[in-house]
Design a protein around this motif. Structure first.
Motif: not given
Length: 162
Positions: A5, A8, A32-33, A36, A146-147, A150, A153-154, A160, A162
């Motif tokens: 984690r 964020d 963010s992306i 990631k 980017a979503g 997320d 990547r998880e 998790t 950003r």
């Protein structure tokens, strides 16, 4: 799979103008992306965990092409192919290429005084969108992917945030 984690990062607090708000949110999503994807392990970064075949690295490779087409006038003849990065390019090279195209796009955007003006990129025979439309579209496109990133990547290593 460890649960890595990260803290964020909240949306940006931008200046009061429309252009500052749009560019601030686009930069936030771009960062963010890229974050990631940066440091994601091989070969999982290229391996799909979803039926569509989407990969984490493929998302960033695609967005590199979208930025180049939107702001730099690059021509893309096969959008689906942009989701498949060259197998010889490392994660670091693809992240660096994305950041380079973003920097070039920002240089173009720095010349745009009015959001109603057309994007200053050559695109013969096609109508050119306004800077406002292009920024809004890139926020939507980058945010959507980017979503996806997320989740991918998880699934790869539990990371998790950003």
């Amino acid at each position: 799979m460890p649960n890595a984690r990260r803290r964020d990062t909240p949306p940006p607090r931008t200046g009061g103008t429309e252009v500052e708000t749009l560019r601030g949110f686009l930069d936030y999503l771009r960062d963010s992306i890229a974050a990631k994807v940066d440091g994601a392990p091989e070969p999982q970064v290229r391996t799909s965990a979803v039926p569509s075949g989407t990969t984490l690295l493929g998302l960033l490779h695609h967005l590199t092409h979208v930025e180049g087409a939107m702001f730099l006038g690059h021509t893309v003849t096969d959008w689906q192919a942009t989701f498949t990065p060259p197998p010889t390019d490392s994660v670091e090279e693809i992240v660096a290429r994305y950041r380079e195209v973003v920097a070039e796009a920002d240089t173009v955007l720095d010349t745009c005084a009015d959001l109603a003006d057309p994007v200053p990129r050559p695109k013969a025979g096609r109508p050119t969108p306004s800077v406002r439309w292009a920024l809004t579209h890139m926020i939507e496109e980058t945010g959507r992917h980017a979503g996806h990133a997320d989740i991918l990547r998880e699934l790869i290593d539990g990371a998790t945030g950003r």
